[in-house]
Design a protein around this motif. Structure first.
Motif, short mmCIF file in Angstrom:
data_model
loop_
_atom_site.label_atom_id
_atom_site.label_comp_id
_atom_site.label_asym_id
_atom_site.label_seq_id
_atom_site.Cartn_x
_atom_site.Cartn_y
_atom_site.Cartn_z
N SER A 103 11.08 -7.32 4.98
CA SER A 103 11.05 -6.52 6.21
C SER A 103 11.52 -5.08 5.99
O SER A 103 11.16 -4.19 6.75
N ASP A 104 12.29 -4.84 4.91
CA ASP A 104 12.69 -3.47 4.61
C ASP A 104 11.47 -2.60 4.28
O ASP A 104 11.47 -1.40 4.53
N ASN A 105 10.45 -3.21 3.71
CA ASN A 105 9.22 -2.47 3.40
C ASN A 105 8.22 -2.43 4.56
O ASN A 105 7.24 -1.70 4.52
N LEU A 106 8.49 -3.23 5.59
CA LEU A 106 7.58 -3.28 6.73
C LEU A 106 7.45 -1.92 7.41
O LEU A 106 6.38 -1.57 7.92
N PHE A 107 8.54 -1.15 7.38
CA PHE A 107 8.54 0.14 8.06
C PHE A 107 8.03 1.26 7.15
O PHE A 107 7.88 2.39 7.59
N GLU A 108 7.79 0.94 5.88
CA GLU A 108 7.30 1.93 4.91
C GLU A 108 5.85 1.70 4.51
O GLU A 108 5.22 2.58 3.93
N ILE A 109 5.32 0.53 4.81
CA ILE A 109 4.02 0.16 4.25
C ILE A 109 2.91 1.13 4.66
O ILE A 109 1.98 1.34 3.88
N ILE A 110 3.02 1.74 5.81
CA ILE A 110 1.94 2.65 6.21
C ILE A 110 1.89 3.90 5.33
O ILE A 110 0.91 4.64 5.36
N LYS A 111 2.92 4.14 4.52
CA LYS A 111 2.92 5.27 3.58
C LYS A 111 2.37 4.86 2.21
O LYS A 111 2.24 5.70 1.33
N TRP A 112 2.12 3.58 2.01
CA TRP A 112 1.68 3.09 0.70
C TRP A 112 0.25 3.54 0.41
O TRP A 112 -0.54 3.81 1.32
N TYR A 113 -0.08 3.53 -0.87
CA TYR A 113 -1.43 3.85 -1.34
C TYR A 113 -2.45 2.88 -0.72
O TYR A 113 -2.30 1.67 -0.87
N ARG A 114 -3.43 3.41 -0.01
CA ARG A 114 -4.48 2.63 0.67
C ARG A 114 -3.88 1.55 1.60
O ARG A 114 -4.33 0.40 1.63
N ALA A 115 -2.84 1.98 2.36
CA ALA A 115 -2.14 1.06 3.26
C ALA A 115 -3.07 0.42 4.30
O ALA A 115 -2.98 -0.77 4.59
N GLU A 116 -3.97 1.23 4.84
CA GLU A 116 -4.85 0.70 5.89
C GLU A 116 -5.70 -0.45 5.36
O GLU A 116 -5.90 -1.46 6.06
#
Length: 196
Positions: A103-116
């Motif tokens: 869940s710590d990454n849940l709030f960052e995932i939209i910044k990840w490479y090809r997140a969508e």
């Protein structure tokens, strides 16, 4: 077969990782959890044991569990380990591929490479890192609305053990007994890992 991809640095793998993976197997529809240690993590580059050592420690930790397996896909890849590339790779071999996310990454995932693409294409199993799940549930709902993401939160105990803490204890010549699999503790001592 339905599989869940559990990626991470595993530097080193600890009992918290193993308990999380077992909860995924116990409380989701996946048939198997595949541990995928990072080769070249795109966001971390300090105080990391060699990929071969991290792979071996994961292997030692899970070798007696038929519901778990390990992949060297990212270890063999000399490029940065992008999650979407790993998920697409496993999607060519399995009926359905889930992605395990803390869940710590849940709030960052939209910044990840090809997140969508990750959010739209792969169902995500979220594991809580804090006891109050109000914000986690709200974020899951928002990502579901924004990206049609299919996400499920597994209710499980919070295991407050970190690889960072384990490395600190090793540097201070303290015991890490009960924090890692006994074979991993023996491996770390034998190889002299994390002493500096």
């Amino acid at each position: 077969m339905k599989v869940a991809i559990f990626g991470g640095t595993f530097n080193p793998i600890h009992i918290g990782h193993l308990i999380m993976a077992q909860y995924v197997k116990n409380f989701s529809e996946v048939d198997r959890v595949i541990f995928v240690p990072n080769g070249v993590p795109p966001h971390k580059n300090v105080d990391i044991a060699l990929p071969e050592d991290r792979f071996e420690m994961v292997k030692l930790s899970i070798e007696d569990n038929p519901d778990f397996e390990i992949s060297d896909f990212e270890i063999k890849n000399k490029e940065p380990s992008w999650t979407i590339n790993t998920l697409n790779y496993f999607a060519t071999s399995y009926e359905k591929v889930y992605f395990i996310l803390g869940s710590d990454n849940l709030f960052e995932i939209i910044k990840w490479y090809r997140a969508e693409e990750i959010l739209k294409k792969f169902p995500i199993i979220v594991l809580p890192r804090e006891r109050d799940t109000t914000l986690i549930r709200r974020q899951i709902e928002e990502l579901g609305i924004q990206f049609s993401a299919k996400m499920v939160l597994i209710d499980m105990p919070i295991i407050d053990i970190s690889s960072t803490e384990i490395r600190r204890l090793i540097r201070e010549n303290k015991s890490i007994r009960y924090m890692v699999h006994p074979k991993v503790e023996e491996y770390i001592i034998r190889k002299g890992l994390y002493k500096e």
